[in-house]
Design a protein around this motif. Structure first.
Motif, PDB file in Angstrom:
ATOM      1  N   ALA A 172      -3.513  -0.568   0.674  1.00 47.87           N
ATOM      2  CA  ALA A 172      -2.216   0.107   0.770  1.00 47.87           C
ATOM      3  C   ALA A 172      -2.394   1.614   0.954  1.00 47.87           C
ATOM      4  O   ALA A 172      -1.664   2.247   1.739  1.00 47.87           O
ATOM      5  CB  ALA A 172      -1.384  -0.174  -0.488  1.00 47.87           C
ATOM      6  N   THR A 173      -3.364   2.189   0.258  1.00 51.86           N
ATOM      7  CA  THR A 173      -3.651   3.618   0.427  1.00 51.86           C
ATOM      8  C   THR A 173      -4.135   3.898   1.844  1.00 51.86           C
ATOM      9  O   THR A 173      -3.735   4.882   2.479  1.00 51.86           O
ATOM     10  CB  THR A 173      -4.706   4.070  -0.588  1.00 51.86           C
ATOM     11  N   LEU A 174      -4.980   3.023   2.356  1.00 54.30           N
ATOM     12  CA  LEU A 174      -5.465   3.150   3.730  1.00 54.30           C
ATOM     13  C   LEU A 174      -4.305   3.096   4.715  1.00 54.30           C
ATOM     14  O   LEU A 174      -4.223   3.910   5.651  1.00 54.30           O
ATOM     15  CB  LEU A 174      -6.461   2.033   4.025  1.00 54.30           C
ATOM     16  N   LEU A 192       5.833   2.010  -0.267  1.00 54.05           N
ATOM     17  CA  LEU A 192       6.291   3.161  -1.052  1.00 54.05           C
ATOM     18  C   LEU A 192       7.042   2.706  -2.302  1.00 54.05           C
ATOM     19  O   LEU A 192       6.943   3.347  -3.358  1.00 54.05           O
ATOM     20  CB  LEU A 192       7.194   4.054  -0.197  1.00 54.05           C
ATOM     21  N   SER A 193       7.758   1.602  -2.202  1.00 56.35           N
ATOM     22  CA  SER A 193       8.496   1.102  -3.364  1.00 56.35           C
ATOM     23  C   SER A 193       7.577   0.543  -4.441  1.00 56.35           C
ATOM     24  O   SER A 193       8.003   0.354  -5.588  1.00 56.35           O
ATOM     25  CB  SER A 193       9.487   0.008  -2.929  1.00 56.35           C
ATOM     26  N   SER A 222       1.839   6.564 -11.858  1.00 53.12           N
ATOM     27  CA  SER A 222       0.416   6.904 -11.956  1.00 53.12           C
ATOM     28  C   SER A 222      -0.266   6.964 -10.598  1.00 53.12           C
ATOM     29  O   SER A 222      -1.417   7.402 -10.489  1.00 53.12           O
ATOM     30  CB  SER A 222      -0.309   5.872 -12.823  1.00 53.12           C
ATOM     31  N   GLY A 223       0.435   6.502  -9.551  1.00 50.05           N
ATOM     32  CA  GLY A 223      -0.156   6.434  -8.218  1.00 50.05           C
ATOM     33  C   GLY A 223      -0.684   5.058  -7.874  1.00 50.05           C
ATOM     34  O   GLY A 223      -1.095   4.808  -6.736  1.00 50.05           O
ATOM     35  N   PHE A 224      -0.696   4.143  -8.845  1.00 51.18           N
ATOM     36  CA  PHE A 224      -1.198   2.794  -8.621  1.00 51.18           C
ATOM     37  C   PHE A 224      -0.209   2.029  -7.739  1.00 51.18           C
ATOM     38  O   PHE A 224       0.977   1.922  -8.065  1.00 51.18           O
ATOM     39  CB  PHE A 224      -1.368   2.089  -9.961  1.00 51.18           C
ATOM     40  N   ILE A 225      -0.695   1.490  -6.616  1.00 49.83           N
ATOM     41  CA  ILE A 225       0.150   0.723  -5.700  1.00 49.83           C
ATOM     42  C   ILE A 225      -0.043  -0.750  -6.007  1.00 49.83           C
ATOM     43  O   ILE A 225      -1.079  -1.337  -5.687  1.00 49.83           O
ATOM     44  CB  ILE A 225      -0.183   1.024  -4.235  1.00 49.83           C
ATOM     45  N   LYS A 226       0.956  -1.335  -6.635  1.00 59.06           N
ATOM     46  CA  LYS A 226       0.809  -2.703  -7.117  1.00 59.06           C
ATOM     47  C   LYS A 226       2.188  -3.332  -7.304  1.00 59.06           C
ATOM     48  O   LYS A 226       3.140  -2.648  -7.666  1.00 59.06           O
ATOM     49  CB  LYS A 226       0.061  -2.701  -8.458  1.00 59.06           C
ATOM     50  N   ARG A 227       2.261  -4.622  -7.055  1.00 56.22           N
ATOM     51  CA  ARG A 227       3.483  -5.386  -7.296  1.00 56.22           C
ATOM     52  C   ARG A 227       3.172  -6.425  -8.367  1.00 56.22           C
ATOM     53  O   ARG A 227       2.376  -7.342  -8.156  1.00 56.22           O
ATOM     54  CB  ARG A 227       3.944  -6.062  -6.009  1.00 56.22           C
ATOM     55  N   GLU A 237       7.963  11.460   1.455  1.00 62.60           N
ATOM     56  CA  GLU A 237       7.356  10.837   0.276  1.00 62.60           C
ATOM     57  C   GLU A 237       6.013  10.188   0.569  1.00 62.60           C
ATOM     58  O   GLU A 237       5.269   9.850  -0.358  1.00 62.60           O
ATOM     59  CB  GLU A 237       8.309   9.804  -0.337  1.00 62.60           C
ATOM     60  N   ILE A 238       5.679  10.002   1.836  1.00 65.22           N
ATOM     61  CA  ILE A 238       4.385   9.399   2.167  1.00 65.22           C
ATOM     62  C   ILE A 238       3.246  10.273   1.663  1.00 65.22           C
ATOM     63  O   ILE A 238       2.283   9.786   1.063  1.00 65.22           O
ATOM     64  CB  ILE A 238       4.262   9.156   3.679  1.00 65.22           C
ATOM     65  N   ARG A 239       3.339  11.573   1.894  1.00 67.92           N
ATOM     66  CA  ARG A 239       2.249  12.461   1.482  1.00 67.92           C
ATOM     67  C   ARG A 239       2.069  12.448  -0.038  1.00 67.92           C
ATOM     68  O   ARG A 239       0.941  12.354  -0.537  1.00 67.92           O
ATOM     69  CB  ARG A 239       2.479  13.886   1.965  1.00 67.92           C
ATOM     70  N   GLU A 240       3.151  12.543  -0.794  1.00 63.36           N
ATOM     71  CA  GLU A 240       3.032  12.570  -2.245  1.00 63.36           C
ATOM     72  C   GLU A 240       2.486  11.257  -2.779  1.00 63.36           C
ATOM     73  O   GLU A 240       1.658  11.234  -3.692  1.00 63.36           O
ATOM     74  CB  GLU A 240       4.383  12.892  -2.878  1.00 63.36           C
ATOM     75  N   SER A 241       2.932  10.157  -2.196  1.00 66.08           N
ATOM     76  CA  SER A 241       2.419   8.848  -2.614  1.00 66.08           C
ATOM     77  C   SER A 241       0.945   8.712  -2.249  1.00 66.08           C
ATOM     78  O   SER A 241       0.149   8.170  -3.032  1.00 66.08           O
ATOM     79  CB  SER A 241       3.227   7.731  -1.952  1.00 66.08           C
ATOM     80  N   LEU A 242       0.578   9.200  -1.074  1.00 65.47           N
ATOM     81  CA  LEU A 242      -0.820   9.148  -0.652  1.00 65.47           C
ATOM     82  C   LEU A 242      -1.692   9.997  -1.565  1.00 65.47           C
ATOM     83  O   LEU A 242      -2.797   9.592  -1.945  1.00 65.47           O
ATOM     84  CB  LEU A 242      -0.938   9.618   0.796  1.00 65.47           C
TER      85      LEU A 242
END
Length: 384
Positions: A168-170, A142-143, A148-153, A183-188
């Protein structure tokens, strides 16, 4: 008729959430089993499994019986190997939730796969022996979600950021309904929308969310995430799924395997071909010439150490291959799973982990645990 494992081997050198598998091992008591069952049943209020192309149907009695008997394949030796693998993962998690994984530390894909390995054993956020480990993984992912919704470090090396985003989306979709974090739902939702928006004109995805290119491997990763999100009630356009399926079909070669990209020479390889077969099943394709040819190709490479080298995306290939055989039915499954199970047991290291030469041992161990725990039938994305 679909080809089956026995025919090939002899001639050459799920759906709605179903009840959990048998949670054995020293760490889980009978009381804990009942608690986990209640958690997974309770999550139905959040997640609905729906095919992207067809309506949900009630499984036949034989299908239900096959799934219910899945736990029989997890022998005491297998459970011991799984338990050791989970200890290996738990000991390598950083307090922030990511994993010490050589050059891939802080990687969102590795973190997500490790989290899924714990979920496959019945450990849910903040509950059970590894509940805290799962919760830390969720917090870390989540962090890493951008506006934009992009899950990246950014400070973590990776082969391609859309791989990490897809896994990560999976993971967020699989843990959704098991955690009270709103916040899981909004991030998903935002992560899913980014996948939808970045599909290219051919129907696929590649390393970056720019819609410029596509390959089978990254495309399958995004499709798995979309199916899992749709299972949880997140809107996914039918055209997105249809275009994806069309792209994967076009990448299939005459021998039943899959090429890497459209326009490439028609060279098939086991890892991406296993992924190609799985994405067809997950898109609602349950029969037909494409699946028959795809399964026929996979069955040329039964789990044997002399056929699939360890440096050729070994764990990636078998992660998808075991899913393909689970979907293919009991006859193939009964011969494929014991073979890969026994091979993985032989390859487990003294420290409880599995070595992967291309990524790292946390990745290899996570994948091995996911493969071995397929019969538990706990994660919706793996269910028939």
């Amino acid at each position: 008729m679909k080809p089956h494992f026995g025919e090939i081997l002899s001639s050459s050198p799920p759906s709605l959430r179903s009840r959990p598998g048998n949670l054995r091992g020293n760490l889980l008591s009978a009381l804990w089993f009942l608690f986990i069952a209640a958690c997974f049943v309770g999550s139905l209020s959040h997640c609905q499994v729906a095919s992207a192309q067809t309506q949900t149907t009630v499984p036949s009695p034989n299908a239900r019986s096959f799934e219910a008997r899945g736990h029989e394949f997890i022998t005491p030796e297998t459970q011991k190997a799984i338990d050791r693998g989970l200890v290996f993962l738990a000991n390598r998690q950083h307090d922030e939730g990511w994993y010490f994984a050589n050059s891939y530390k802080r990687n969102v894909a590795v973190t997500s796969l490790a989290g899924m390995a714990f979920l496959s054993a019945g450990h849910v956020p903040d509950r059970g022996p590894y509940g805290k480990k799962v919760d830390k993984s969720v917090e870390y992912i989540l962090s890493c979600v951008s506006p934009s919704g992009f899950i990246k470090r950014d400070d973590s090396p990776e082969h391609g950021p859309m791989y990490g985003h897809g896994f990560a989306t999976l993971f967020l979709a699989e843990v959704y309904g098991m955690s009270p974090k709103p916040e899981i739902r909004e991030s998903l939702k935002s992560a899913t929308q980014l996948i939808i928006n970045s599909q290219n004109k051919e129907g696929g995805w590649r390393y970056k969310p720019d819609g410029r290119d596509a390959d089978v491997s990254v495309t399958v990763c995004q499709m798995m995430a979309l199916r899992a999100a749709r299972n949880c009630g997140i809107a996914v356009p039918k055209t997105t799924v249809d275009n994806c399926v069309e792209y994967v079909r076009k990448c299939q070669n005459a021998d039943g395997g899959f090429r890497y990209r459209l326009g490439d020479r028609p060279m098939s390889e086991f890892p991406r071909s296993a992924a190609g077969v799985v994405v067809l099943y997950n898109a609602g394709v349950t029969d037909g010439r494409d699946l028959e040819r795809g399964l026929g190709y996979l069955l040329r490479f039964p789990p044997r150490q002399d056929l699939i080298p360890t440096n050729n995306h070994y764990f990636y290939g078998h992660y998808y291959a075991v899913q393909a055989m689970w979907h293919a039915g009991e006859e193939n499954w009964r011969q494929w799973y014991p073979a890969i199970r026994d091979e993985l047991l032989a390859r487990q290291g003294p420290d409880g982990g599995w070595t992967d030469l291309q990524i790292n041992d946390v990745y290899g161990t996570s994948m091995a645990c996911l493969i071995l725990q397929m019969p538990n039938n706990l994660l919706p994305i793996f269910q028939r």
